[in-house]
Scaffold this active site. Structure first.
Site, PDB file in Angstrom:
ATOM      1  N   LYS A   1       7.014  16.738  45.204  1.00 47.21           N
ATOM      2  CA  LYS A   1       8.218  17.186  44.512  1.00 47.21           C
ATOM      3  C   LYS A   1       9.116  18.036  45.387  1.00 47.21           C
ATOM      4  O   LYS A   1      10.309  18.135  45.138  1.00 47.21           O
ATOM      5  CB  LYS A   1       7.853  17.947  43.227  1.00 47.21           C
TER       6      LYS A   1
ATOM      7  N   LYS B   1       3.834   6.423  40.643  1.00 45.61           N
ATOM      8  CA  LYS B   1       3.562   6.552  39.221  1.00 45.61           C
ATOM      9  C   LYS B   1       4.855   6.614  38.400  1.00 45.61           C
ATOM     10  O   LYS B   1       5.879   7.105  38.876  1.00 45.61           O
ATOM     11  CB  LYS B   1       2.694   7.770  38.946  1.00 45.61           C
TER      12      LYS B   1
ATOM     13  N   LYS C   1       8.855  11.014  34.393  1.00 45.83           N
ATOM     14  CA  LYS C   1      10.037  11.435  33.644  1.00 45.83           C
ATOM     15  C   LYS C   1      11.172  11.775  34.584  1.00 45.83           C
ATOM     16  O   LYS C   1      12.339  11.605  34.270  1.00 45.83           O
ATOM     17  CB  LYS C   1       9.712  12.688  32.832  1.00 45.83           C
TER      18      LYS C   1
HETATM   19  P1  ATP Z   1       7.481  15.001  35.669  1.00 47.53           P
HETATM   20  O1  ATP Z   1       7.961  13.830  36.491  1.00 47.53           O
HETATM   21  O2  ATP Z   1       8.597  15.899  35.179  1.00 47.53           O
HETATM   22  O3  ATP Z   1       6.337  15.738  36.309  1.00 47.53           O
HETATM   23  P2  ATP Z   1       5.618  13.441  34.170  1.00 47.53           P
HETATM   24  O4  ATP Z   1       6.087  12.083  33.807  1.00 47.53           O
HETATM   25  O5  ATP Z   1       4.709  13.563  35.340  1.00 47.53           O
HETATM   26  O6  ATP Z   1       6.927  14.337  34.344  1.00 47.53           O
HETATM   27  P3  ATP Z   1       4.171  15.520  32.778  1.00 47.53           P
HETATM   28  O7  ATP Z   1       4.773  16.292  31.665  1.00 47.53           O
HETATM   29  O8  ATP Z   1       4.129  16.160  34.129  1.00 47.53           O
HETATM   30  O9  ATP Z   1       4.959  14.108  32.898  1.00 47.53           O
HETATM   31  O10 ATP Z   1       2.714  15.052  32.375  1.00 47.53           O
HETATM   32  C1  ATP Z   1       2.268  14.986  31.027  1.00 47.53           C
HETATM   33  C2  ATP Z   1       0.969  14.199  30.946  1.00 47.53           C
HETATM   34  O11 ATP Z   1       1.225  12.804  31.201  1.00 47.53           O
HETATM   35  C3  ATP Z   1      -0.096  14.623  31.967  1.00 47.53           C
HETATM   36  O12 ATP Z   1      -1.367  14.564  31.329  1.00 47.53           O
HETATM   37  C4  ATP Z   1      -0.007  13.570  33.045  1.00 47.53           C
HETATM   38  O13 ATP Z   1      -1.232  13.405  33.736  1.00 47.53           O
HETATM   39  C5  ATP Z   1       0.335  12.337  32.207  1.00 47.53           C
HETATM   40  N1  ATP Z   1       1.055  11.342  33.020  1.00 47.53           N
HETATM   41  C6  ATP Z   1       2.257  11.528  33.604  1.00 47.53           C
HETATM   42  N2  ATP Z   1       2.646  10.407  34.237  1.00 47.53           N
HETATM   43  C7  ATP Z   1       1.666   9.485  34.038  1.00 47.53           C
HETATM   44  C8  ATP Z   1       1.481   8.119  34.445  1.00 47.53           C
HETATM   45  N3  ATP Z   1       2.399   7.501  35.179  1.00 47.53           N
HETATM   46  N4  ATP Z   1       0.355   7.473  34.041  1.00 47.53           N
HETATM   47  C9  ATP Z   1      -0.582   8.103  33.292  1.00 47.53           C
HETATM   48  N5  ATP Z   1      -0.474   9.389  32.888  1.00 47.53           N
HETATM   49  C10 ATP Z   1       0.633  10.083  33.252  1.00 47.53           C
HETATM   50 MG    MG Z   2       4.153  15.461  36.135  1.00 47.54          MG
END
Ligand code: ATP
Ligand code: MG
Length: 327
Positions: A111, A192, A195
């Site tokens: 990040k 992955k 968001k």
């Molecule tokens: P950001 O990009 O802002 O970090 P994020 O998509 O990674 O957002 P988080 O809020 O950081 O979302 O994570 C929330 C939950 O979703 C965590 O348990 C994380 O492990 C899970 N998670 C996030 N992305 C994935 C993915 N691509 N596949 C499976 N689990 C995920």
């Molecule tokens: Mg995350």
């Protein structure tokens, strides 16, 4: 009964990765454990945010938690910033954590991309996450695969604290699903789904409409072969579709692979989109009802009250162990 804690950042629209990796695991847990689910808005502040949008996304996320089927009478749902112990415990744990171990966190490297202008909060974020978990004397943390390293750090910090100051924390375990622990981006199956991905083509949000879901799956990046098999290493795009299809339909990956022998990618894409649309439909309906009902705020108030009660007990023990005077 076991204690469960998990958090999601209100940083954008919840996507299939969040749902499959994290939220889907929450449902069975609410029946058998004492679950704390948190909207981690303090984590969201590690990158600059529009305040109005953060507020909006926080309430949206709370509503989505409930729309997926979590029952506010069985779980504790709350907003992190409404429970002051999280920030306090994070400071205490920052005085136990080491620069070297935080430097090794791959999410920080990803990040920050080596930039000097990232916030100090982004660097210490895993310590706040450790505080979130440890304050509730958590046994189990259901998360996606990307959080494994942070969970290891949480355990290390808890063990070090216990050694240095005496037994205060229970040592938590992660619970990572067998399939779907790492849903990949539709526009780039090497990374992955996120968001904070730069392009909307990366993810399917839980509130997305049919047309757009269909369009994104049709354009999903695959490969130049035409064989459908599950092989994340060599065929990340196709394997990702199979994982999503399986998780959203309840059919095993093996049976899907068998069903799609000799069929083209177009077929697989369309049917995956349909499985996603069908699975999301009731969640989207429930979401709209909940938004209108206005009951979410009351749930969050109650949740914060219980979370304060439980976290304050641990925080007081931490302070006592570390030599801080309390009257
Ligand atoms: P950001 O990009 O802002 O970090 P994020 O998509 O990674 O957002 P988080 O809020 O950081 O979302 O994570 C929330 C939950 O979703 C965590 O348990 C994380 O492990 C899970 N998670 C996030 N992305 C994935 C993915 N691509 N596949 C499976 N689990 C995920
Ligand atoms: Mg995350």
């Amino acid at each position: 009964t076991k204690r469960v804690f998990s958090g999601i950042q209100p940083t954008g629209d919840l996507h299939l990765g969040n749902y499959i990796g994290a939220m889907k695991q929450f449902l069975p847990l609410q029946e058998q454990a004492d679950c704390f689910f948190c909207i981690v808005d303090l984590h969201a502040l590690t990158v600059p945010r529009d305040p109005e949008e953060l507020r909006e996304k926080t309430l949206e996320l709370a509503t989505l938690y409930l729309a997926t089927g979590l029952d506010p009478d069985k779980i504790t749902l709350f907003i992190q910033s409404q429970v002051p112990g999280h920030a306090e415990a994070a400071w205490l744990l920052q005085c136990v954590a080491r620069m070297g171990e935080l430097n090794r966190m791959t999410q920080f490297k990803d990040k920050s991309q080596g930039s000097d202008s990232v916030t100090a909060g982004l660097f210490t974020y895993p310590v706040l996450q450790a505080a979130d978990i440890l304050l509730y004397q958590t046994d189990v943390v259901p998360v996606g695969e990307d959080q494994k390293q942070h969970l290891e750090l949480t355990r290390d910090l808890a063990e070090r604290f216990n050694r240095q100051y005496g037994e205060v924390f229970r040592i938590p375990e992660h619970q990572i699903p067998k399939t779907g622990a790492r849903i990949m981006g539709l526009d780039n199956p090497e990374k992955k789904m996120s968001k904070s991905a730069p392009s909307e083509a990366n993810y399917i949000t839980l509130l997305e409409d049919e047309k757009s879901i269909l369009k994104k799956f049709k354009r999903a990046v695959t490969d130049s072969e035409n064989e459908i098999r599950f092989d994340p290493e060599n065929k990340p795009g196709v394997s990702n579709l199979l994982a999503i299809y399986s998780e959203m339909s309840g059919q095993s990956v093996e049976s899907l692979v068998e069903q799609y022998q000799g069929k083209g990618y177009g077929h697989l894409k369309l049917d995956t989109a349909e499985a996603v649309i069908n699975r999301l439909k009731p969640i989207q309906e429930r979401y709209r009802e909940l938004r209108e009902s206005g009951e979410v705020e009351a749930v969050l108030r109650r949740g914060a009250e219980r979370a304060r009660e439980v976290s304050e007990a641990t925080l007081a023990e931490m302070k006592k162990a570390m030599g801080l005077v309390q009257f």
